[in-house]
Design an enzyme around this catalytic site. Structure first.
Site, PDB file in Angstrom:
ATOM      1  N   ARG A  93      24.984  14.867 -52.962  1.00 37.02           N
ATOM      2  CA  ARG A  93      24.286  15.138 -54.206  1.00 37.02           C
ATOM      3  C   ARG A  93      24.951  14.310 -55.301  1.00 37.02           C
ATOM      4  NH1 ARG A  93      25.424  20.011 -58.280  1.00 37.02           N
ATOM      5  NH2 ARG A  93      23.727  19.687 -59.747  1.00 37.02           N
ATOM      6  N   ASP A 150      19.747  14.176 -58.481  1.00 37.46           N
ATOM      7  CA  ASP A 150      19.133  15.313 -59.167  1.00 37.46           C
ATOM      8  C   ASP A 150      18.044  14.884 -60.139  1.00 37.46           C
ATOM      9  OD1 ASP A 150      19.889  17.829 -58.341  1.00 37.46           O
ATOM     10  OD2 ASP A 150      21.750  17.843 -59.475  1.00 37.46           O
ATOM     11  N   HIS A 208      16.302  27.628 -62.211  1.00 35.58           N
ATOM     12  CA  HIS A 208      17.538  27.452 -61.454  1.00 35.58           C
ATOM     13  C   HIS A 208      18.669  27.946 -62.343  1.00 35.58           C
ATOM     14  CE1 HIS A 208      20.300  25.310 -58.599  1.00 35.58           C
ATOM     15  NE2 HIS A 208      21.092  25.468 -59.657  1.00 35.58           N
ATOM     16  N   ASP A 283      31.817  33.262 -65.590  1.00 37.53           N
ATOM     17  CA  ASP A 283      31.258  33.815 -64.362  1.00 37.53           C
ATOM     18  C   ASP A 283      30.366  35.005 -64.699  1.00 37.53           C
ATOM     19  OD1 ASP A 283      30.763  34.995 -61.871  1.00 37.53           O
ATOM     20  OD2 ASP A 283      32.728  34.431 -61.085  1.00 37.53           O
ATOM     21  N   ARG A 285      29.087  37.199 -62.850  1.00 36.23           N
ATOM     22  CA  ARG A 285      29.489  38.421 -62.159  1.00 36.23           C
ATOM     23  C   ARG A 285      30.506  39.211 -62.972  1.00 36.23           C
ATOM     24  NH1 ARG A 285      30.823  34.998 -56.812  1.00 36.23           N
ATOM     25  NH2 ARG A 285      31.720  33.755 -58.510  1.00 36.23           N
ATOM     26  N   GLY A 328      22.482  30.605 -57.968  1.00 37.83           N
ATOM     27  CA  GLY A 328      23.377  31.724 -57.710  1.00 37.83           C
ATOM     28  C   GLY A 328      23.074  32.964 -58.534  1.00 37.83           C
ATOM     29  N   ILE A 329      22.817  32.792 -59.833  1.00 35.08           N
ATOM     30  CA  ILE A 329      22.490  33.928 -60.694  1.00 35.08           C
ATOM     31  C   ILE A 329      21.055  34.377 -60.462  1.00 35.08           C
ATOM     32  CG2 ILE A 329      22.219  34.673 -63.095  1.00 35.08           C
ATOM     33  CD1 ILE A 329      24.465  32.705 -63.837  1.00 35.08           C
ATOM     34  N   HIS A 332      20.830  36.370 -57.138  1.00 36.03           N
ATOM     35  CA  HIS A 332      21.667  37.540 -56.876  1.00 36.03           C
ATOM     36  C   HIS A 332      21.767  38.535 -58.024  1.00 36.03           C
ATOM     37  CE1 HIS A 332      22.840  35.625 -53.173  1.00 36.03           C
ATOM     38  NE2 HIS A 332      23.278  34.570 -53.824  1.00 36.03           N
TER      39      HIS A 332
END
Length: 394
Positions: A93, A150, A208, A283, A285, A328-329, A332
């Protein structure tokens, strides 16, 4: 499983390195094993797992700051030991392809120099993407390496979408909106077509959402608009990046605070975004688990900007018929999906709470006009597909 058509995919993001090994003997490559180094977690053991998540093999004592030549020498040797044969190619990438690279390309010295020249447009990403290429070239110069960009998925953007309101001579010099996360959005476009041709034709905004975050307005598998511009700094609030900002702020900081270009780069790329607003972490999370008001304010700004710019993408599309969460976010964090969709109720977006909590494919309530989906992205599969096509000459 020995194979002479195995390709290694290296996906160097702003906070992680993902690895995937694929059998590229067919147009649609098959995943053999995968692994990830997550800098948030400071992993010291790199474990490759099979597609079902079972451990296949591991590298001991691998830290995120391991010197690249040592890391990739160990990775290549361990993978080839596991396969029983040498790799056919390595796909990478690469964040910025500029105007010169509208499609994947085999890397040589000339290509590498041209990609390095684009580093000022993506200082947080481009050097990280090129470091593995250089390391592998040094230890295995005979191994084919393929750069996948990208920016490629957005290459067809045309005025006025790709235009900045600056003098024409600057536009002719290449200062325009390029867009990023294209490997992810390309994968999502393909998945929508697989799920339903009717779904693929809808006026869709794909979100995204991760440490880096952007939106793409798409229809019939094509990018129509996106939130990032000349650089991956524009658009949504991100982990440590500010996203869209009044350029007058930068002038003020230079004139009144005496900040240099290097100071501003550090501020905008590394000290802003969720980290800057919360003062706690980049982060998501950590922020969702925190009871600190500043953490909640950072999350609130994150979801506000997403909803605001989904509405802008809907303006380009002339409506909104489908919203896809990925990254990812996006994949999840059910709380983030809920907050974004609540802000978009006026556009006809409405979640089924139980479907959202379970992260099912289809999240929309039955009485809404806008389809809402969560789809796990797979940039590595997209890269492997491009590698398979390039090395087979198709």
């Amino acid at each position: 499983m020995p194979t002479s058509d195995a390709v290694l995919v290296v996906n160097s993001g702003s906070s992680s390195i993902k690895f995937g090994v694929f059998d590229a003997s067919h147009a649609d490559p098959t995943l053999l094993c995968k692994a990830q180094i997550d800098e948030h977690q400071g992993a010291s053991r790199l474990v490759f797992t099979d597609p079902a998540g079972r451990a296949s093999f591991a590298l001991e004592q691998v830290e995120p700051d391991t010197p690249p030549d040592r890391l990739f020498a160990a990775v290549l040797a361990r993978i080839e030991q596991h396969l029983g044969e040498q790799l056919r190619a390595v796909g990478h990438r690469v964040v910025h392809g500029g105007r010169e690279f509208p499609r994947p390309v085999e890397v040589n010295r000339t290509v590498l120099a041209a990609l390095d020249a684009l580093s000022p447009l993506a200082p947080l990403h481009q050097p990280r993407c090129l470091t593995p290429i250089r390391a592998i070239s040094a230890i295995r110069p005979e191994l084919t390496q393929v750069a996948c960009f990208d920016t490629s998925f957005h290459h067809g953007l045309a005025p006025p979408v790709n235009r900045l309101a600056i003098p024409r001579h600057l536009e002719r010099a290449g200062i325009r909106r390029y867009g990023f996360h294209g490997l992810s959005f390309e994968y999502i476009a393909g998945r929508l077509a697989d799920i339903s041709p009717e779904l693929s034709s809808k006026r869709t905004v794909a979100a995204h959402l991760g440490n880096g975050a952007s939106l793409c307005a798409m229809r019939n598998g094509r990018s129509i608009d996106t939130t990032m511009g000349l650089t991956p700094l524009d658009g949504l609030v991100m982990g440590t990046r500010c996203g869209t900002i009044d350029p007058g702020v930068l002038l003020y900081l230079q004139q009144q605070n005496g900040m240099s270009v290097d100071d501003l780069e550090q501020l905008l790329y590394h000290q802003s975004g969720l980290l800057g607003v919360s003062g706690i972490s980049s982060d998501m999370r950590v922020l969702l688990a925190s009871q600190e008001p500043a953490a909640k304010e950072a999350v609130d700004l994150f979801t506000f900007r997403i909803a605001q710019q989904v509405a802008a993408m809907a303006g380009t599309l002339g409506g909104l018929e489908c919203l896809v969460f990925t990254g990812g976010i996006g994949e999840h964090a059910s709380e983030i999906r809920e907050q974004v969709c609540e802000r978009l109720r006026w556009l006809g977006v409405q979640l089924d709470p139980s479907a959202n909590a379970a992260a099912q494919l289809h999240l929309a309530s039955k009485d809404t006009s806008v389809a809402v989906l969560v789809i796990a992205t797979n940039e590595e599969a997209t890269i492997a597909r491009h590698c398979a096509a390039l090395i087979s000459g198709t």
